[in-house]
Write a protein that holds these residues in place. Structure first.
Motif, PDB file in Angstrom:
ATOM      1  N   MET A 107      49.776  42.549  37.100  1.00 17.58           N
ATOM      2  CA  MET A 107      48.621  43.236  37.684  1.00 17.58           C
ATOM      3  C   MET A 107      47.328  42.499  37.342  1.00 17.58           C
ATOM      4  N   LYS A 108      47.232  41.986  36.109  1.00 11.34           N
ATOM      5  CA  LYS A 108      46.051  41.210  35.706  1.00 11.34           C
ATOM      6  C   LYS A 108      45.904  39.978  36.592  1.00 11.34           C
ATOM      7  N   LYS A 109      47.026  39.273  36.833  1.00 12.61           N
ATOM      8  CA  LYS A 109      46.990  38.087  37.692  1.00 12.61           C
ATOM      9  C   LYS A 109      46.528  38.449  39.095  1.00 12.61           C
ATOM     10  N   MET A 110      47.057  39.561  39.627  1.00 14.92           N
ATOM     11  CA  MET A 110      46.677  39.957  40.987  1.00 14.92           C
ATOM     12  C   MET A 110      45.176  40.224  41.091  1.00 14.92           C
ATOM     13  N   VAL A 111      44.605  40.892  40.091  1.00 14.88           N
ATOM     14  CA  VAL A 111      43.172  41.186  40.114  1.00 14.88           C
ATOM     15  C   VAL A 111      42.369  39.886  39.996  1.00 14.88           C
ATOM     16  N   LYS A 112      42.760  39.016  39.065  1.00 12.91           N
ATOM     17  CA  LYS A 112      42.043  37.742  38.894  1.00 12.91           C
ATOM     18  C   LYS A 112      42.135  36.888  40.152  1.00 12.91           C
ATOM     19  N   TRP A 113      43.330  36.782  40.725  1.00 10.35           N
ATOM     20  CA  TRP A 113      43.514  35.985  41.927  1.00 10.35           C
ATOM     21  C   TRP A 113      42.723  36.558  43.090  1.00 10.35           C
ATOM     22  N   PHE A 114      42.697  37.879  43.216  1.00 13.44           N
ATOM     23  CA  PHE A 114      41.936  38.519  44.281  1.00 13.44           C
ATOM     24  C   PHE A 114      40.448  38.184  44.149  1.00 13.44           C
ATOM     25  N   GLU A 115      39.921  38.214  42.923  1.00 17.57           N
ATOM     26  CA  GLU A 115      38.521  37.860  42.690  1.00 17.57           C
ATOM     27  C   GLU A 115      38.245  36.409  43.077  1.00 17.57           C
ATOM     28  N   VAL A 116      39.151  35.500  42.704  1.00 20.52           N
ATOM     29  CA  VAL A 116      38.978  34.078  43.032  1.00 20.52           C
ATOM     30  C   VAL A 116      38.975  33.876  44.544  1.00 20.52           C
ATOM     31  N   LEU A 117      39.904  34.526  45.240  1.00 16.94           N
ATOM     32  CA  LEU A 117      39.955  34.410  46.703  1.00 16.94           C
ATOM     33  C   LEU A 117      38.676  34.931  47.351  1.00 16.94           C
ATOM     34  N   ASN A 118      38.172  36.057  46.861  1.00 18.39           N
ATOM     35  CA  ASN A 118      36.923  36.610  47.406  1.00 18.39           C
ATOM     36  C   ASN A 118      35.729  35.715  47.102  1.00 18.39           C
ATOM     37  N   ASN A 119      35.666  35.160  45.890  1.00 16.51           N
ATOM     38  CA  ASN A 119      34.556  34.279  45.517  1.00 16.51           C
ATOM     39  C   ASN A 119      34.527  33.006  46.351  1.00 16.51           C
ATOM     40  N   ASN A 120      35.690  32.573  46.838  1.00 13.02           N
ATOM     41  CA  ASN A 120      35.775  31.361  47.648  1.00 13.02           C
ATOM     42  C   ASN A 120      35.828  31.654  49.148  1.00 13.02           C
ATOM     43  N   ASN A 121      35.610  32.923  49.526  1.00 11.34           N
ATOM     44  CA  ASN A 121      35.589  33.339  50.937  1.00 11.34           C
ATOM     45  C   ASN A 121      36.833  32.891  51.706  1.00 11.34           C
ATOM     46  N   ILE A 122      37.994  33.101  51.100  1.00  9.90           N
ATOM     47  CA  ILE A 122      39.255  32.748  51.740  1.00  9.90           C
ATOM     48  C   ILE A 122      39.793  33.984  52.454  1.00  9.90           C
ATOM     49  N   GLU A 123      40.059  33.818  53.749  1.00 14.21           N
ATOM     50  CA  GLU A 123      40.598  34.932  54.530  1.00 14.21           C
ATOM     51  C   GLU A 123      42.052  35.149  54.132  1.00 14.21           C
ATOM     52  N   ILE A 124      42.361  36.367  53.727  1.00 12.83           N
ATOM     53  CA  ILE A 124      43.707  36.701  53.266  1.00 12.83           C
ATOM     54  C   ILE A 124      44.536  37.114  54.473  1.00 12.83           C
ATOM     55  N   LYS A 125      45.512  36.262  54.820  1.00  9.42           N
ATOM     56  CA  LYS A 125      46.391  36.566  55.947  1.00  9.42           C
ATOM     57  C   LYS A 125      47.675  35.773  55.795  1.00  9.42           C
ATOM     58  N   ALA A 126      48.747  36.331  56.295  1.00 12.39           N
ATOM     59  CA  ALA A 126      50.041  35.656  56.253  1.00 12.39           C
ATOM     60  C   ALA A 126      50.208  34.837  57.524  1.00 12.39           C
ATOM     61  N   SER A 127      50.839  33.695  57.390  1.00 12.00           N
ATOM     62  CA  SER A 127      51.114  32.879  58.569  1.00 12.00           C
ATOM     63  C   SER A 127      52.604  32.928  58.852  1.00 12.00           C
ATOM     64  N   ALA A 128      53.000  32.359  59.967  1.00  6.60           N
ATOM     65  CA  ALA A 128      54.405  32.380  60.372  1.00  6.60           C
ATOM     66  C   ALA A 128      54.937  30.953  60.493  1.00  6.60           C
TER      67      ALA A 128
END
Length: 195
Positions: A107-128
């Protein structure tokens, strides 16, 4: 930066973007300090965020679903040092998560990773990527080629390359190969020396 190029590296904190991949590792750029370094596949494993799954009380879900639930929930992210707050946060955000198998460290990793993704303006989406691989295979098969897809867990759709299936030995090749083996196995006659 695209979500499908983001990886976690074993033994190293934070998240990284794959710049290029090689047979013995990958060149990655840190999302925290923007430094670029080579990661050897002999020492570290790369895990694409796209390929990480989380245990739930039903079927496992992809990490992207957890991130999207976190994004849509307007609750403030918890302090990663407070284990009770972490568990309470995820009970609100994703109540189907299996809290017996998803540890506090996860859970700690998920929160930290989520913050990093938001700070870098990365759109969270799955590809195919599976669709792209199938299209390549269908094209080669239509041309009369047999195809075997050689895809490793750390490969992305961009680095996965279709390989042709090995050809079958013809009967003539097998006969020649058999004759060569028999010749090598037969005892050699010693040459008589003249005295």
């Amino acid at each position: 930066m695209e979500y499908n190029r983001i990886v976690a590296v074993t033994g190293l904190p934070g998240l990284y973007e794959i710049v290029s991949s090689k047979t013995d590792g990958a060149l990655v750029r840190s999302l925290d300090d923007k430094t670029t370094k080579f990661i050897s596949s002999r020492v570290h494993n790369l895990s694409h965020l796209e390929s990480i799954e989380i245990y739930t009380v039903r079927d496992n879900v992809n990490l992207v679903e957890i991130f999207l639930a976190m994004q849509s929930n307007k609750t403030k992210l918890p302090d990663v040092k407070d284990n009770k707050a972490l568990k309470g946060y995820f009970e609100k955000v994703y109540p189907d998560m299996d809290f017996e198998r998803v540890y506090t460290s996860d859970m700690k990793k998920m929160v930290k990773w989520f913050e990093v993704l938001n700070n870098n303006n990365i759109e969270i989406k799955a590809s195919a990527p599976a669709e792209e691989e199938e299209n390549v295979a269908e094209t080669l098969e239509a041309a009369g080629e047999k195809v075997v897809l050689d895809v490793k867990a750390e490969d992305t759709a961009e680095t996965a390359k279709p390989k042709r299936a090995p050809r079958k030995k013809k009967a003539e090749d097998a006969e020649v190969e058999g004759a060569e083996k028999a010749e090598k196995a037969a005892p050699k006659k010693k040459a008589k020396s003249k005295e």
